[in-house]
Structure formats: C-alpha cells, structure tokens
Design a protein around this motif. Structure first.
Motif, mmCIF file in Angstrom:
data_model
loop_
_atom_site.group_PDB
_atom_site.id
_atom_site.type_symbol
_atom_site.label_atom_id
_atom_site.label_comp_id
_atom_site.label_asym_id
_atom_site.label_seq_id
_atom_site.Cartn_x
_atom_site.Cartn_y
_atom_site.Cartn_z
ATOM 1 N N SER A 18 0.870 -1.259 0.004
ATOM 2 C CA SER A 18 -0.016 -0.163 -0.036
ATOM 3 C C SER A 18 0.870 1.352 0.163
ATOM 4 O O SER A 18 2.176 1.057 0.220
ATOM 5 C CB SER A 18 -1.118 -0.055 1.129
ATOM 6 O OG SER A 18 -2.006 -1.107 1.090
ATOM 7 N N ASP A 21 1.026 8.652 1.566
ATOM 8 C CA ASP A 21 1.333 9.874 0.823
ATOM 9 C C ASP A 21 1.180 10.888 1.858
ATOM 10 O O ASP A 21 0.244 11.264 2.424
ATOM 11 C CB ASP A 21 0.171 9.777 -0.334
ATOM 12 C CG ASP A 21 0.469 11.150 -0.847
ATOM 13 O OD1 ASP A 21 1.529 11.806 -0.912
ATOM 14 O OD2 ASP A 21 -0.528 11.684 -1.869
ATOM 15 N N SER A 38 -0.929 14.138 -6.061
ATOM 16 C CA SER A 38 -1.422 13.022 -5.214
ATOM 17 C C SER A 38 -2.534 12.177 -5.916
ATOM 18 O O SER A 38 -2.642 11.116 -6.069
ATOM 19 C CB SER A 38 -1.927 13.478 -3.837
ATOM 20 O OG SER A 38 -0.927 14.196 -2.966
ATOM 21 N N ALA A 42 -2.199 8.628 -7.107
ATOM 22 C CA ALA A 42 -3.220 7.579 -6.600
ATOM 23 C C ALA A 42 -3.862 6.898 -7.774
ATOM 24 O O ALA A 42 -3.966 5.622 -7.810
ATOM 25 C CB ALA A 42 -4.386 8.118 -5.945
ATOM 26 N N GLN A 43 -4.137 7.416 -8.929
ATOM 27 C CA GLN A 43 -4.574 6.781 -10.003
ATOM 28 C C GLN A 43 -3.515 5.876 -10.587
ATOM 29 O O GLN A 43 -3.881 4.897 -11.237
ATOM 30 C CB GLN A 43 -5.002 7.896 -11.286
ATOM 31 C CG GLN A 43 -6.281 8.822 -10.758
ATOM 32 C CD GLN A 43 -6.452 9.982 -11.722
ATOM 33 O OE1 GLN A 43 -5.562 10.317 -12.591
ATOM 34 N NE2 GLN A 43 -7.598 10.392 -11.630
ATOM 35 N N ALA A 45 -1.312 4.051 -9.005
ATOM 36 C CA ALA A 45 -1.064 3.236 -7.761
ATOM 37 C C ALA A 45 -2.319 2.221 -7.904
ATOM 38 O O ALA A 45 -2.161 0.941 -7.640
ATOM 39 C CB ALA A 45 -1.153 3.926 -6.511
ATOM 40 N N GLU A 46 -3.767 2.858 -8.355
ATOM 41 C CA GLU A 46 -4.505 1.908 -8.362
ATOM 42 C C GLU A 46 -4.209 0.733 -9.899
ATOM 43 O O GLU A 46 -4.700 -0.539 -9.674
ATOM 44 C CB GLU A 46 -6.048 2.569 -8.647
ATOM 45 C CG GLU A 46 -7.031 1.894 -8.812
ATOM 46 C CD GLU A 46 -8.507 2.645 -8.553
ATOM 47 O OE1 GLU A 46 -8.991 2.497 -7.841
ATOM 48 O OE2 GLU A 46 -8.665 3.217 -9.755
ATOM 49 N N ARG A 52 -4.160 -0.041 -0.817
ATOM 50 C CA ARG A 52 -4.880 1.112 -0.297
ATOM 51 C C ARG A 52 -3.934 2.332 -0.265
ATOM 52 O O ARG A 52 -2.515 2.091 -0.562
ATOM 53 C CB ARG A 52 -5.229 0.752 1.157
ATOM 54 C CG ARG A 52 -4.110 0.529 2.201
ATOM 55 C CD ARG A 52 -4.466 0.090 3.830
ATOM 56 N NE ARG A 52 -4.594 -1.279 3.759
ATOM 57 C CZ ARG A 52 -5.891 -1.864 4.050
ATOM 58 N NH1 ARG A 52 -6.791 -1.188 4.184
ATOM 59 N NH2 ARG A 52 -6.049 -3.243 3.968
ATOM 60 N N TYR A 53 -4.347 3.427 -0.174
ATOM 61 C CA TYR A 53 -3.846 4.720 -0.293
ATOM 62 C C TYR A 53 -4.242 5.460 0.737
ATOM 63 O O TYR A 53 -5.249 5.861 1.077
ATOM 64 C CB TYR A 53 -4.104 5.319 -1.721
ATOM 65 C CG TYR A 53 -3.344 6.674 -2.159
ATOM 66 C CD1 TYR A 53 -2.519 6.216 -3.053
ATOM 67 C CD2 TYR A 53 -3.492 7.516 -1.678
ATOM 68 C CE1 TYR A 53 -1.737 7.393 -3.453
ATOM 69 C CE2 TYR A 53 -3.021 8.757 -2.016
ATOM 70 C CZ TYR A 53 -2.086 8.722 -3.146
ATOM 71 O OH TYR A 53 -1.270 9.981 -3.375
ATOM 72 N N ILE A 76 -9.213 12.108 -3.211
ATOM 73 C CA ILE A 76 -8.526 10.829 -3.882
ATOM 74 C C ILE A 76 -9.559 9.682 -4.188
ATOM 75 O O ILE A 76 -9.633 9.246 -5.310
ATOM 76 C CB ILE A 76 -7.283 10.370 -3.044
ATOM 77 C CG1 ILE A 76 -6.289 11.429 -2.707
ATOM 78 C CG2 ILE A 76 -6.995 9.002 -3.215
ATOM 79 C CD1 ILE A 76 -5.715 11.703 -3.907
ATOM 80 N N THR A 80 -10.424 7.913 -7.920
ATOM 81 C CA THR A 80 -9.932 6.641 -8.101
ATOM 82 C C THR A 80 -11.507 5.654 -8.045
ATOM 83 O O THR A 80 -12.615 6.329 -7.952
ATOM 84 C CB THR A 80 -9.003 6.238 -7.248
ATOM 85 O OG1 THR A 80 -9.752 6.461 -5.751
ATOM 86 C CG2 THR A 80 -7.639 6.768 -7.300
ATOM 87 N N VAL A 85 -8.890 3.930 0.389
ATOM 88 C CA VAL A 85 -8.477 5.230 0.842
ATOM 89 C C VAL A 85 -8.598 5.623 2.383
ATOM 90 O O VAL A 85 -9.778 5.292 2.545
ATOM 91 C CB VAL A 85 -9.093 6.072 -0.318
ATOM 92 C CG1 VAL A 85 -8.491 7.511 0.160
ATOM 93 C CG2 VAL A 85 -9.130 5.854 -1.652
#
Length: 341
Positions: A18, A21, A38, A42-43, A45-46, A52-53, A76, A80, A85
């Motif tokens: 995960s 941030d 960020s 996050a986009q 990372a998904e 999880r973020y 966020i 996403t 989150v």
C-alpha cells in the motif's frame, strides 16, 4: 465483520503493498500542486495494483499539505475507482470524536467499502498548534483509549450515547490503531483491531511492538486474528546510484526536522556531506534505519523488502516515498509494483 478483499490488489510475496502519501509540498510549489500530484499518483497506484492509499494528518508543516485529511481522502477516493483510501492517520486527540465519526461516516456513505480509519494518539504537530486545534490541552494522548471507545460506539448499530453520528451509525468502517511505541500495540491487541506500526520513522520498537500485539491479541467481532501492517520508506530508481541521489531530499527533510527548521521538500543534492555534520548524519540515520528505509535499484529494493517481511512476518507493507520530482516518485512506485506477483 469487515473482510480484507485483495482481489484487485497484486501481491508481493503473498502480501499486499500500500501507499502512505504525505502530500509533499516541494520547494517552488504550492498545496494545489501537491493535491494534483497526489491524484496522479493515486490513479497510477490503483492501476499498478496497490491495495490502499493513506494520507496522514500533520499541521503547521510547510512541506506537508494533508492537514485537512478527511477532505483530501474524499478527493482521492472521488478520483479513483476501487482502491481503499484512508487515514494514516487521523490524530484523534486533535478532534471531537463525533466530528471524526461524521466525517468518516460521510466518506463511507459516498464511497462504500473503500474507506479506512487509521487513528493516532500523537498531536502530529507542535504544542502551540495543538492548542490552536483544541483550544485546550486538557485532552491528551492518555485519553486516547476513551476516544476510541467513543468512536466505536458512534459506529455501532445500537450506540450507548444519546448523540448519534449521522451518517456513521451502523457503518462498518475498519478502525486501525497506529503506533510508534508499545502503547497502541497493546491497545490494538486489547480491542481486537488492525494495527499499523510507524517503522518508517520509529524503527527501534518495531519487532517489540509486533510481538506485543500478536501475543496479546483478543479476537473481536471485527477481526478474528491479528493483522499488522508496517511502514517502510522506499526510494527506488533504475540504479542504486540514482536512488541514493533521490534519497537526499528525504534525508534533508529529516535533518531539518532535527534542527527545528521548517521547510518544503528540497530538491536532491549530489553530496549530503556538504550539508550535514557527522553528528547530524548519525542522528538522521538513527531514524532512517536501512532495514526500514530502503534505497536502491530494483534488485536492491526486492531483496530488502523480502528481508523486512521475513523478519516481521507483516501482513501488509505500506510504503512512503518522499521524492522531490513527481516523475521520479511515480517511477519509484512503479518499480515496486513490478515486484508484486
């Protein structure tokens, strides 16, 4: 009971990874720039399969933009699709418990099944700012267990309190207790909650805290066995040399904290020995232990992540990467994602 569903998350050595941030504001930029970065992170990372973020509450820090943590979590989550989150964490003594219950009840109502509530008991700031947040310092870290009880009551189907959290009541929002010592480890075990240890900045107590949590864990209606996540700093690049260069921004951040200097995240430098004294270097390296601050190319990062997982038997690892340029930050997380199977 909240179930961990990692069906969309890829795994590293059978566990999810995960992202934590800190919403860095880098030198020459603004909070608005930080929030845009960020969202982009996050986009990605998904897409890359992170589980999880999380965003952390800090105040009065020029280099961290996530002070209004609940607002940013909503931003966020809204940008996403399915990644969890949450907060890593909300500093509960700074707030009226009912407000946090309502905020996270609202988030869970907007983004069902995606919101985590990680709780810390430290102020996340200096004493003067803590006073500005609370208007009184009568409520302190020692009151944290009582506040957690209150929060759980607000989320229950049949709360004891006459005051109801709406939205919030009856919602299944997983509560995580965060810690950098043994206090939250003991409390998480006693209450049967998820536990995350801040080994990315307090590595010394990591193994002790995990043992306390697991040895004393009491199953609850939310969690039937211990679930521990550890924090690790990772600065990854295509080569060890490049990664060590990028890591200087993180080192300068910790150096400035040690010296009481408030600053934004600084651009990397080629030679830290021109900036810190040997004593300052030793102090920073004490916080940035090489076992929990991993710097290097893909092979180095893979080897060290495997080592820390084997040593801790962590159920999940959450990664913080304080890197100055967004493209380098993205590349670091991409390299780690390529290690996930």
């Amino acid at each position: 009971m909240y179930k961990h569903t990692h069906d969309k998350a890829r795994k590293f050595n059978h566990i999810p990874l995960s992202i934590l941030d800190l919403a860095p504001i880098v030198e020459g930029s603004t909070a608005s720039d930080s929030f845009k970065e960020s969202v982009e992170l996050a986009q990605h990372a998904e897409k890359w399969g992170y589980n999880r973020y999380w965003l952390a509450e800090h105040h009065n820090m020029p280099g961290i933009a996530s002070s209004a943590t609940s607002v940013l979590i909503g931003h966020i989550a809204g940008n996403t699709n399915y990644m969890r989150v949450g907060s890593g964490g909300v500093m509960l003594p700074n707030h009226a418990t009912i407000v946090i219950a309502e905020q996270f009840g609202t988030l869970e109502s907007l983004y069902p099944g995606r919101i985590d509530l990680g709780l810390g008991r430290a102020p996340g700031t200096d004493q003067a700012t803590a006073y500005a947040l609370r208007r009184t310092l009568h409520m302190g870290p020692e009151d944290f267990p009582m506040q957690v009880n209150e929060l759980q009551d607000y989320f229950s189907d049949d709360p004891v309190s006459r005051v109801r959290a709406i939205p919030g009541q009856g919602l299944d929002i997983p509560i995580w207790l965060l810690g950098s010592s043994d206090f939250s480890a003991r409390l998480a075990a006693e209450k049967g909650t998820y536990f995350s240890f801040a080994s990315h900045f307090a590595p010394a107590y990591l193994l002790q805290a995990l043992k306390l949590y697991r040895d004393n864990f009491k199953p609850s209606d939310k969690l039937d066995k211990p679930y521990a996540m550890i924090g690790v700093n990772v600065i990854a690049a295509d080569t060890d040399e490049q990664a060590n260069y990028l890591a200087s921004s993180h080192q300068m951040q910790f150096l400035n904290i040690r010296k009481g200097i408030q600053s934004k995240l600084q651009a990397p430098v080629k030679n830290m020995d021109e900036i810190w004294t040997p004593m300052e270097k030793a102090a920073v390296e004490e916080s940035l232990d090489p076992n929990t601050t991993i710097v290097g190319g893909p092979d180095t990062v893979k080897q060290k992540l495997e080592k820390i997982q084997e040593a801790t038997e962590a159920d999940e690892i959450i990664i913080s990467s304080q890197i100055y340029h967004l493209e380098d930050r993205l590349r670091s997380y991409e390299i780690v994602s390529e290690l996930m199977k």
